[in-house]
Scaffold this active site. Structure first.
Site, PDB file in Angstrom:
ATOM      1  N   ASP A 450       0.840  -1.194   0.000  1.00 42.49           N
ATOM      2  CA  ASP A 450       0.000   0.000   0.000  1.00 42.49           C
ATOM      3  C   ASP A 450       0.881   1.253   0.000  1.00 42.49           C
ATOM      4  OD1 ASP A 450      -2.269   1.559   0.191  1.00 42.49           O
ATOM      5  OD2 ASP A 450      -3.007   0.664   2.054  1.00 42.49           O
ATOM      6  N   ASP A 512     -10.716   2.053  -3.464  1.00 38.58           N
ATOM      7  CA  ASP A 512     -11.323   1.724  -2.169  1.00 38.58           C
ATOM      8  C   ASP A 512     -12.837   1.773  -2.255  1.00 38.58           C
ATOM      9  OD1 ASP A 512      -9.145   1.088  -0.694  1.00 38.58           O
ATOM     10  OD2 ASP A 512      -8.903   3.050   0.237  1.00 38.58           O
TER      11      ASP A 512
END
Ligand code: DGJ
Length: 693
Positions: A450, A512
């Site tokens: 990430d 997301d």
């Protein structure tokens, strides 16, 4: 194919040709378009010589259109690169950056600026499905020069009306499809955030006016780079169009010392006469064959279940046991432990950089959790944010100078964190050792990498570039030490969805936003450039975390499976009915995945325009196809949709629609179409399978 005919250069792929020539020592552009089989000059020779279409435009010498290169010294800003020589190399040069693979013949054209003693090599590699370009600058002089700009490619187009498609967006709405007429002046797509970003993507399509999804001439450009980029597209007063693609070197430029060299990233350019869809299929073929890590390319990806949306930071041993037990027997291949497992990470304000197991959440380490996964027939994956450092971390207390900073300035925090200075080899070493330690001492098959913020406080332009090289250095070391560990790319959703990451990470977390309708849109537009096998998509709980909307479970899966299917549910708490659905979906996906991940994509309905999302994937041999259709609102058509014209099938063959038992010829499906019957509700969807009979 590369041909050199006296002073003319001709590069030919399956569908395209690209041509340029030397005249009076300068390089001029001649043609880029359909494969005509002969050398052709379309760009025209009207006007003064300084105004003619340039192969690689330079500043300060009478060409006032966007420039590909600016080299600054104390005395000057302009260069005068003149043709010196050319070579046909047996394979592409190694440029020290992620780049297209394959030992492909490459044309290297050498230009020299004698005043500054600079050597500029333009590389051209004609792949079947697209042209790959990059540039090398060597400072053979005695003094340093400053690089204010150096692009990977300059592309010229003859007069006409054009449109563009770009993929600008924002967090939770990455890469939104936007098509517009190219007006006068310069259209610029760029990032100065140190990552490709949510806001823009290093992709642009240029359409000859009138081009549509499956018809007309379309050019696509994509930079293989994960840092700052710059795409400029100018229509000038004579309706001539120039596209410049490259790195975005920020203020102050980058000093190139005497004896130093500088490689640009590669730009991939494709051309298609078969519209936007043809452009995408060319990109997809190129990236599947030559960009994505061959260990994983075209292979079926594991179906993961990720802990983030359901348990967030609550990843203690007991919760994970429950999570794993819940996932057992549903056809899920991999449990991924997301954020929260390390340091004292109980919240987002601490511990990034402290890559050791959280002692209270996981008092017995990762082993019991991994063992439980294995005993349940699943593998285990883990989350890292390698480039991040929390001010509240042991690492920051020991090495505050390891965060990117400008001396004397208070650093800008985003998400309560700083960015590690990956231009410092010691920092990369430290992070590598931490990750290696976790990966070596635990049976881990998957890493989610990430990256949750943009770069700030960067003291000079060079550091942006060196930062990106540091990211690639870590990727190189990890993929060399752990070749079978699949590293999924991620950046607050999809803020770093680019070819540089794709070179290492065969799949990238798309966004997301897991709301099925928003996601259908993001997937649709991401597929303009990137193949479905690079899209990591999860089915999540409803009401959706981002939109609070509740879309049917089947529709959520129908959307997610057009890419790499995964789940992000609190699976142990799911109703039995949904658990049964997961079992069915994973089983079906396993049957369809090879087709979805390796077939040719035909986009049939554009969710930005049509109120419906529909994609058809056809196997290379055209014997199988799979179709998804999602309708936004039930108001207009109630149950039956307008007939859907299927593209890409073999017109002379017959196909059985498995779900309805009907048989049609490919021709009928193309010209009459297929009736789509849906449940009368918003966001209803269907998936249909077609097989040749
Ligand atoms: C942002 C990612 O996009 C999410 O999937 C999740 O991993 C969080 N970061 C964790 O902090």
């Amino acid at each position: 194919m590369i041909q050199v005919i006296e002073n003319k250069f001709l590069l030919t792929g399956k569908e395209y040709q690209y041509a340029f020539y030397v005249e009076d020592g300068k390089l001029y552009h001649a043609y880029y378009g359909a494969n005509l089989g002969v050398y052709y000059e379309s760009c025209g020779k009207e006007g003064y010589k300084v105004e003619l279409p340039k192969e690689y435009s330079e500043f300060g010498r009478g060409d006032f259109r966007p420039t590909a290169i600016v080299v600054r010294t104390n005395e000057s800003l302009s260069t005068d690169f003149r043709f010196d020589s050319y070579k046909i190399l047996d394979k592409k040069p190694s440029i020290g950056l992620p780049s297209m693979r394959g030992e492909k013949q490459t044309l290297a054209v050498v230009l020299k600026d004698l005043r500054l003693n600079l050597k500029l090599t333009l590389f051209y590699t004609p792949y079947e499905d697209g042209l790959v370009r990059s540039v090398l600058l060597e400072n053979n002089g005695k003094e340093a020069v400053v690089l204010d700009k150096i692009s990977s490619g300059c592309f010229e187009f003859s007069r006409g009306e054009y449109e563009t498609i770009d993929l600008c967006g924002r967090s939770n709405a990455e890469r939104q499809y936007s098509r517009e007429k190219l007006g006068n002046g310069v259209k610029k797509l760029a990032s100065s955030r140190g990552i490709t970003s949510h806001q823009t993507n290093c992709f642009m399509a240029l359409l000859k006016s009138g081009a549509e999804e499956e018809t007309g001439e379309v050019y696509g450009f994509n930079l293989i780079y994960s840092g700052n980029f710059n795409i400029e597209c100018e229509k000038d007063a004579y309706s001539r169009v120039r596209v410049i693609v490259g790195e975005n070197i920020l203020y102050g430029g980058i000093e190139l010392q005497a004896g130093e060299k500088y490689y640009t990233p590669e730009v991939v350019s494709v051309y298609s006469i078969d519209g936007i869809g043809g452009m995408s299929r060319n990109f997809h073929r190129l990236y599947r064959k030559y960009l994505i890590n061959p260990v994983f390319a075209d292979k079926i990806r594991p179906i993961v279940i990720n802990s983030w949306e359901s348990v967030v930071y609550n990843v203690g041993e007991e919760t994970l046991f429950e999570f794993i037990d819940g996932a057992k027997g549903l056809g899920i291949d991999m449990v991924v432990l997301d954020d929260g497992w390390f340091g004292e990470r109980d919240d987002e304000d601490r511990s990034l950089g402290d890559w050791y197991v959280h002692k209270t959440k996981l008092p017995n380490g990762l082993k019991p959790v991994i063992d439980r996964c294995h005993a349940s027939g699943m593998k285990f994956g883990i989350w890292f944010e390698p480039e991040a450092i929390s001010p509240n971390s042991d690492l920051y207390r020991q090495h505050p100078d390891w965060a990117i900073h400008t001396n004397g300035c208070e650093g800008v925090q985003m998400r309560n964190q700083f960015v590690l200075d990956f231009s410092n080899a010691n920092v990369v070493d430290y992070v590598y050792e931490c990750m290696k330690n976790i990966l070596e001492n635990n049976a881990i098959d998957y890493v989610k990498w990430d990256m949750n913020r943009s770069l700030t406080d960067v003291p000079n332009a060079k550091k942006y570039r060196d930062y990106t090289l540091g990211v690639y250095a870590l990727y190189n070391r990890l993929t060399a030490s752990f070749p079978n560990v699949l590293i999924e790319g991620c950046s607050t959703g999809g803020a770093r969805f680019d070819g540089g990451i794709l070179y290492y990470s065969p799949m990238i977390w798309t966004s997301d936003n897991t709301d099925a309708w928003c996601r259908a849109k993001i997937q649709y537009s991401t597929s303009l450039c990137y193949p479905l096998q690079s899209l990591s998509n999860h089915v999540s709980d409803v009401p959706n975390r981002q939109t609070k909307r509740s879309i049917d479970f089947e529709t959520r899966a129908n959307v997610a499976k057009f890419g790499c299917l995964g789940y992000e549910l609190h699976i142990a708490n799911e109703k039995e009915e949904n658990r049964e659905l997961v079992k069915r979906q994973t089983a079906e996906y396993k049957k369809d995945a090879d087709l979805i991940l390796t077939g040719d994509l035909y986009r049939l309905r554009n969710p930005y325009i049509d109120g419906a999302f529909s994609e058809l994937v056809v196997s290379e041999d055209k014997t199988r196809a799979i179709l998804v259709y999602v309708r936004e609102s039930s108001v207009l058509y109630a149950q039956k949709e307008k007939k859907l014209l299927l593209k890409g099938l073999d017109e002379n063959q017959k196909y059985l629609v498995q779900e309805t038992g009907e048989i049609f010829t490919g021709k009928a499906l193309h010209y009459i179409g297929l009736e789509i019957v849906l449940e009368r509700m918003d966001y209803s969807s269907t998936t249909l399978h077609l097989t040749k009979v």
